[in-house]
Design a protein around this motif. Sequence first.
Motif, short mmCIF file in Angstrom:
data_model
loop_
_atom_site.label_atom_id
_atom_site.label_comp_id
_atom_site.label_asym_id
_atom_site.label_seq_id
_atom_site.Cartn_x
_atom_site.Cartn_y
_atom_site.Cartn_z
N GLN A 95 0.83 -1.20 0.00
CA GLN A 95 0.00 0.00 0.00
C GLN A 95 0.86 1.26 0.00
O GLN A 95 0.57 2.23 -0.70
N GLY A 96 1.94 1.24 0.79
CA GLY A 96 2.85 2.38 0.79
C GLY A 96 3.51 2.57 -0.56
O GLY A 96 3.70 3.70 -1.02
N HIS A 97 3.88 1.46 -1.21
CA HIS A 97 4.48 1.50 -2.54
C HIS A 97 3.57 2.20 -3.54
O HIS A 97 3.98 3.14 -4.23
N PHE A 98 2.33 1.76 -3.60
CA PHE A 98 1.42 2.33 -4.60
C PHE A 98 1.02 3.76 -4.26
O PHE A 98 0.75 4.56 -5.16
N GLN A 99 1.01 4.11 -2.98
CA GLN A 99 0.72 5.50 -2.63
C GLN A 99 1.86 6.40 -3.08
O GLN A 99 1.62 7.52 -3.55
N ALA A 100 3.10 5.94 -2.95
CA ALA A 100 4.25 6.74 -3.40
C ALA A 100 4.18 6.96 -4.91
O ALA A 100 4.46 8.05 -5.40
N LEU A 101 3.79 5.91 -5.66
CA LEU A 101 3.65 6.07 -7.11
C LEU A 101 2.55 7.07 -7.43
O LEU A 101 2.71 7.94 -8.29
N LYS A 102 1.44 6.95 -6.73
CA LYS A 102 0.31 7.84 -6.98
C LYS A 102 0.69 9.29 -6.69
O LYS A 102 0.36 10.20 -7.48
N ASP A 103 1.38 9.53 -5.58
CA ASP A 103 1.78 10.89 -5.21
C ASP A 103 2.73 11.49 -6.23
O ASP A 103 2.79 12.72 -6.38
N ALA A 104 3.47 10.63 -6.93
CA ALA A 104 4.42 11.12 -7.94
C ALA A 104 3.81 11.16 -9.33
O ALA A 104 4.50 11.46 -10.31
N GLY A 105 2.50 10.87 -9.43
CA GLY A 105 1.84 10.85 -10.73
C GLY A 105 2.24 9.68 -11.58
O GLY A 105 2.15 9.73 -12.81
N LEU A 106 2.66 8.59 -10.94
CA LEU A 106 3.13 7.41 -11.68
C LEU A 106 2.27 6.19 -11.36
O LEU A 106 2.76 5.07 -11.30
N ASP A 107 1.01 6.39 -11.11
CA ASP A 107 0.12 5.30 -10.73
C ASP A 107 0.25 4.12 -11.70
O ASP A 107 -0.07 4.24 -12.89
N ASN A 108 0.74 3.01 -11.20
CA ASN A 108 1.00 1.82 -12.03
C ASN A 108 0.37 0.62 -11.36
O ASN A 108 1.04 -0.32 -10.95
N ILE A 109 -0.96 0.65 -11.21
CA ILE A 109 -1.68 -0.35 -10.45
C ILE A 109 -1.56 -1.74 -11.04
O ILE A 109 -1.67 -2.75 -10.35
N GLU A 110 -1.30 -1.85 -12.33
CA GLU A 110 -1.17 -3.15 -12.98
C GLU A 110 0.25 -3.71 -12.89
O GLU A 110 0.48 -4.87 -13.20
N GLY A 111 1.19 -2.86 -12.48
CA GLY A 111 2.58 -3.30 -12.47
C GLY A 111 2.94 -4.09 -11.23
O GLY A 111 3.78 -3.67 -10.42
N ARG A 112 2.30 -5.23 -11.07
CA ARG A 112 2.57 -6.05 -9.90
C ARG A 112 2.52 -7.53 -10.26
O ARG A 112 1.81 -7.93 -11.20
N SER A 113 3.23 -8.34 -9.51
CA SER A 113 3.17 -9.79 -9.64
C SER A 113 3.19 -10.37 -8.23
O SER A 113 4.13 -10.14 -7.48
N ILE A 114 2.13 -11.08 -7.88
CA ILE A 114 1.91 -11.50 -6.49
C ILE A 114 1.64 -13.00 -6.41
O ILE A 114 0.96 -13.56 -7.26
N SER A 115 2.16 -13.61 -5.35
CA SER A 115 1.86 -15.00 -5.03
C SER A 115 1.55 -15.08 -3.53
O SER A 115 2.15 -14.38 -2.73
N HIS A 116 0.60 -15.93 -3.18
CA HIS A 116 0.28 -16.14 -1.77
C HIS A 116 1.05 -17.32 -1.19
O HIS A 116 0.86 -17.68 -0.02
N ALA A 117 1.93 -17.90 -2.00
CA ALA A 117 2.79 -18.98 -1.53
C ALA A 117 3.88 -18.41 -0.63
O ALA A 117 4.19 -17.22 -0.69
N PRO A 118 4.49 -19.24 0.23
CA PRO A 118 5.61 -18.77 1.05
C PRO A 118 6.72 -18.20 0.19
O PRO A 118 7.02 -18.70 -0.89
N SER A 119 7.35 -17.17 0.69
CA SER A 119 8.40 -16.48 -0.06
C SER A 119 9.65 -17.34 -0.20
O SER A 119 9.99 -18.11 0.70
#
Length: 342
Positions: A206-230
Amino acid sequence: MADESSRRSTRRATLQDVAKHAGVSPITVSRAIRQPDKVSQKARERVREAVAKLGYIPNLSASRLASARSYTVCAIIPSITNIVFADVMRAIDDVFSATNYQVLIGNTRYSPIEEEKLVSKFLEHNPDGLILSGVDQTDTCRKTLEAAGVPIVQIMDYDGQAIDMNVGLSHYQAGYDITRHLIDRGRRHIGFIGAQMDPRTQKRMQGHFQALKDAGLDNIEGRSISHAPSSVKIGGDLFHDLLSKQADLDAVFCINDDLAMGAIFECQRRQIAVPDQIAIAGFNDLEPSRCINPPLTTIRTPRYEMGHKAATMLVECMNGASLSADEAKIDIGYELIVRSST
């Protein structure tokens, strides 16, 4: 077959046996074991020798009943294999090893329901205090803890409402700050990689995407997520997936150092220059992060200090101390460590 007289006695040595063998009173034996600073060195040595010779084991049940204390504390963590929590537990053990308390460890495996079960189970043993990871327990778990009537310290996370005492850091702000660092380095196509996705990692996101948004770089699709153990392998797999979504990627914030190292290895396999083509940042500052090539930019979390402070606070409260609101809620902070990967 050995005769009866040669068989080892099955009778358990008593406090009185130790006292008789050491030539001291039973109360001196008790103090030498539980409050050694109140007994002379000579008496302590005689008691120690008697205890060793007789194989004496203190009757904790009797002493606990007399004092209305269990002399146990419970530490419930999400993982016993993750080095992050190993550092915290080492600190907790260092504090309690100098006391009469024993530490019971519970492993939730990142499951809120398992945490709820462990809390209920541990409270059956009447612990004198508890240490929990995070501030995002289930409603049922929180109600159980609030009714427990013992000191509780929640660690790792500072973003939320603590039940009693709290020692942690803002994962949201840390995620914001490291993404801001990438932006300040001139990166404009910044992706995100996450695994496990427990409440703390979600706050970093959430902090990551807020920083992008504040900089006018909203990149909501630029993510890759897994719920498996890291893991390092999953980091490489997620980075591969992210590149397939965003060909112009020039930076990535990985939710922890394992994933970031996997991303760096994947870059090396693909002959992608780090940081010239893609900058990579992680979180936690694990020891391998300093040794990888290039060394990893990351957020350093004071894990040992956090565990030590939490355990010290708990000991103080179990011994009758009363902490002010400021003393009971501590932001332990974090540090942005800039290295060659960005």
